[in-house]
Structure formats: structure tokens, C-alpha cells
Design a protein around this motif. Structure first.
Motif, PDB file in Angstrom:
ATOM      1  N   UNK A 134       7.724   3.896   0.967  1.00  0.00           N
ATOM      2  CA  UNK A 134       6.465   4.124   1.668  1.00  0.00           C
ATOM      3  C   UNK A 134       6.276   3.275   2.332  1.00  0.00           C
ATOM      4  N   UNK A 135       5.743   2.469   2.041  1.00  0.00           N
ATOM      5  CA  UNK A 135       5.275   0.965   2.539  1.00  0.00           C
ATOM      6  C   UNK A 135       6.420  -0.017   4.170  1.00  0.00           C
ATOM      7  N   UNK A 136       7.767   0.281   3.078  1.00  0.00           N
ATOM      8  CA  UNK A 136       8.319  -0.083   4.636  1.00  0.00           C
ATOM      9  C   UNK A 136       8.735   0.433   5.486  1.00  0.00           C
ATOM     10  N   UNK A 137       9.099   2.306   5.079  1.00  0.00           N
ATOM     11  CA  UNK A 137       9.322   3.369   5.978  1.00  0.00           C
ATOM     12  C   UNK A 137       8.011   3.233   6.863  1.00  0.00           C
ATOM     13  N   UNK A 138       6.946   2.527   7.294  1.00  0.00           N
ATOM     14  CA  UNK A 138       6.254   2.335   7.630  1.00  0.00           C
ATOM     15  C   UNK A 138       4.893   3.226   7.490  1.00  0.00           C
ATOM     16  N   UNK A 139       4.737   3.760   6.506  1.00  0.00           N
ATOM     17  CA  UNK A 139       3.833   4.845   5.722  1.00  0.00           C
ATOM     18  C   UNK A 139       3.143   4.569   5.007  1.00  0.00           C
ATOM     19  N   UNK A 140       2.048   3.677   5.715  1.00  0.00           N
ATOM     20  CA  UNK A 140       1.176   2.629   4.755  1.00  0.00           C
ATOM     21  C   UNK A 140       0.251   3.928   3.949  1.00  0.00           C
TER      22      UNK A 140
END
Length: 341
Positions: free
Chosen positions: A276-282
Motif C-alpha cells: 500500500x505504501x509503495x503504491x502511494x496509498x499511505x
């Protein structure tokens, strides 16, 4: 065993903290053990200790951590010797390799073989502090003196001793470490260890490494303390930090913090947080951090809840807590809970 309370000033953000000296002085009055600084790629870890040390008398002055790629080992030994003399023997030298993004991106140095590099670095510092013989070291990471036949050499290097006699040849060296081999090395060649995350109630991730610690070995663990009735809100802030480290501090296939959380029993959550984080979904990454994980590694709640949970920390191998405090009131409350037990 009673826990030592250490105030963590961290590295600076965009500006210097306004109350750093006042907080260190209060920590000293409250009976806190140490005042610690850090560095990333902005403020350094040593200059603030000199500033604080000049305006305090007893509190220990520690780096947590000084990055070994930032300075040669003899340079850091010189810093430690100098500050230890000026502070009358209060220095704790905390070291760590940092991570590949900082080491290769900021310092322009290779990150390969961090354990061997750390061992060589500490060997050289120990030689400087012992001052038994001129310093010599031969490894793939450091060569002292510089070889006469090496590129650019004038062939005039010779082994040297420190001009200054160290105040303490046994100045304590701590190591920030996460991986099992790195932690094992810390217990063998250092005087203390800084974990990143430690759970006194969850799986005993470091049981093997801490089974037979040498006398006097210290484990100072960073712990977020929040004295509040809003447990959910306070846990949310811990989860934000966990999401950053587990999800974003490192590459997808090389993230030491993610690996640690997986070993702590949260492998599925660690993978989801990172994706999620690396996909920009922080926001979603923060939400994916289990409340139980955030609660295990922190001390959050009303005073009575924190007192109850401190018992597990006191029974663990941890000997000290490293805490952040927003203001004097918060630090005083923390000291009443930990130092006043």
C-alpha cells in the motif's frame, strides 16, 4: 529491574528545536539517565551533545545513532575522546550503519557487507581508545596506514597513537541493530544495543541473542509513551510511524524494518503495509498496521494502564527506555511513571 529513562532528541527537522537545552536540564533534574541525539541527512548527532553537555552536569550524552559512513573510525574516536573529556566522562557512543538509501545516496559510499564493516569500524575505535599501540588495521573496508602502493599514496603514512590520552579507555559503545546476526555481534563486541522495535509481550524475536548477556550489557529501546485517555488516537500516531518504516524505508525487496515486523509475527500485515505504501496509498497503509503491534511496542493510555504494562518491560532484557517528549509537562509525567517507580 528498574528501567533507566533516556530522553531522545532525535535529529532536527527543518529547524532546530527551541527547547532542547531546557528539556535536557529538566531530564537531569528528574533523574533521567541519558540525553540522546541522532542524525540522518541534516543535523549531526555530535554538535548538539557538546551544546547540551556544556549546560548540564550529570546526564549521560549519547548518540543514537552516529552513522559510521559519515566519518572515518578514527575521526569518530576523536570526537568521542574530545567530548568525553569536556563532559567529564559522560559519553555513550552509539553507532549504526543507517540504510543503503542514506549511505549510498547521501554519503556516496557502498553499503555492501555492513556487518563486517561495522566490526572493522569498532575494532579501530577500540584501538584508539585503548592507546596501547599505534593504530593498525587491515581489512577490505579500512586500511591503516594507507598503503604505500595504493593509488594516490605518497608512501608516507605510518601508524599513529592519539595525541590526547582518552579519559576512559572503556568508553561505552552501543550498536543500533535489527537483524539477528547484527544483534548477536552487538552483544559480543559492544556494551549496549539499541533495538528499533521490541515487544516484551509478543514473540521472543531476540531470545537467542539475549539469552546470555555479559554483565552490565545495556539494551535501550525507543518507546513511544503517550499518557492519555484517547488510546485509539495515540495508537494512530504510532501506526503512522510504523507505516513509514515498514512500508517506505527501503526498497520493496530490501527493507530491514519490514523483515523485523515479519519476524515479530506480522508477516502478512508487513507485506500489505509495504504494498500500500509503495503504491502511494499511505492512509490505507497506516490503517493496515495492526493495533496490537502498535500497542506492543509502545506505552499508551492512562497512568494506571502504563504502570501495569511497564511490568512486562521491567521483566524483559531491556534495561532502559528512550522516549520523546513534546514539552516539560510530558517529560515530567513520563519520569513520574518510569523513574519514580
Amino acid at each position: 529491574m528498574a528501567l533507566k529513562l533516556n530522553l531522545m532528541a532525535g535529529y532536527w527537522s527543518s529547524h532546530p528545536p527551541q527547547n532542547m537545552v531546557a528539556m535536557a536540564q529538566l531530564a537531569e533534574r528528574l533523574g533521567c539517565h541519558g540525553f540522546f541525539t541522532a542524525e540522518a541527512y541534516g543535523s549531526d548527532a555530535l554538535t548538539p551533545l557538546a551544546w547540551v553537555g556544556a549546560q548540564t552536569e550529570r546526564i549521560k550524552l549519547g548518540t543514537a545513532i552516529a552513522q559510521i559512513s559519515a566519518r572515518t573510525p578514527t575521526s569518530l574516536a576523536m570526537h568521542a575522546i574530545t567530548l568525553d573529556h569536556l563532559s567529564n566522562g559522560r559519553v555513550i557512543l552509539g553507532l549504526g550503519v543507517s540504510g543503503p538509501q542514506v549511505v549510498e545516496g547521501w554519503y556516496g559510499r557502498p553499503f555492501a557487507k555492513p556487518l563486517a564493516r561495522t566490526r572493522a569500524y569498532i575494532d579501530i575505535i577500540r584501538q584508539v581508545l585503548a592507546r596501547d599501540e599505534p593504530v593498525e588495521h587491515q581489512s577490505e573496508h579500512y586500511t591503516l596506514p594507507y598503503p604505500a602502493d595504493a593509488p594516490g599514496s605518497w608512501g608516507l603514512g605510518k601508524p599513529l597513537k592519539s595525541i590526547v590520552h582518552p579519559l576512559r579507555s572503556d568508553l561505552p559503545i552501543f550498536l543500533g541493530a535489527e537483524g539477528p546476526k547484527n544483534v548477536k555481534m552487538a552483544t559480543e563486541i559492544c556494551d549496549g544495543w539499541f533495538p528499533l522495535y521490541f515487544s516484551p509481550t509478543g514473540p521472543k524475536v531476540y531470545a537467542e541473542q539475549t539469552a546470555n548477556l555479559k554483565p552490565g550489557f545495556e539494551i535501550f529501546c525507543p518507546v513511544r509513551i503517550a499518557i492519555t485517555d484517547d488510546i485509539e488516537g495515540a495508537l494512530a500516531r504510532v501506526k503512522e510511524n510504523l507505516a513509514l518504516y515498514v512500508g517506505g524505508m527501503g526498497a520493496r525487496d530490501r527493507n530491514f524494518h519490514n523483515d523485523l515486523v515479519a519476524r515479530m509475527g506480522y508477516a502478512d500485515a508487513a507485506a500489505k503495509i509495504q504494498d500500500l505504501y509503495l503504491d502511494g496509498k499511505r492512509r490505507e497503509a497506516v490503517a493496515a498496521v495492526p493495533d496490537s503491534l502498535a500497542d506492543e511496542i509502545s506505552l499508551i493510555g492512562p497512568p494506571e494502564r502504563i504502570r501495569d504494562r511497564l511490568a512486562a518491560w521491567e521483566e524483559s532484557p531491556v534495561t532502559g527506555l528512550m522516549v520523546w517528549a513534546a514539552d516539560e509537562r510530558e517529560l515530567t509525567q513520563m519520569a513520574e511513571l518510569v523513574v519514580g517507580r
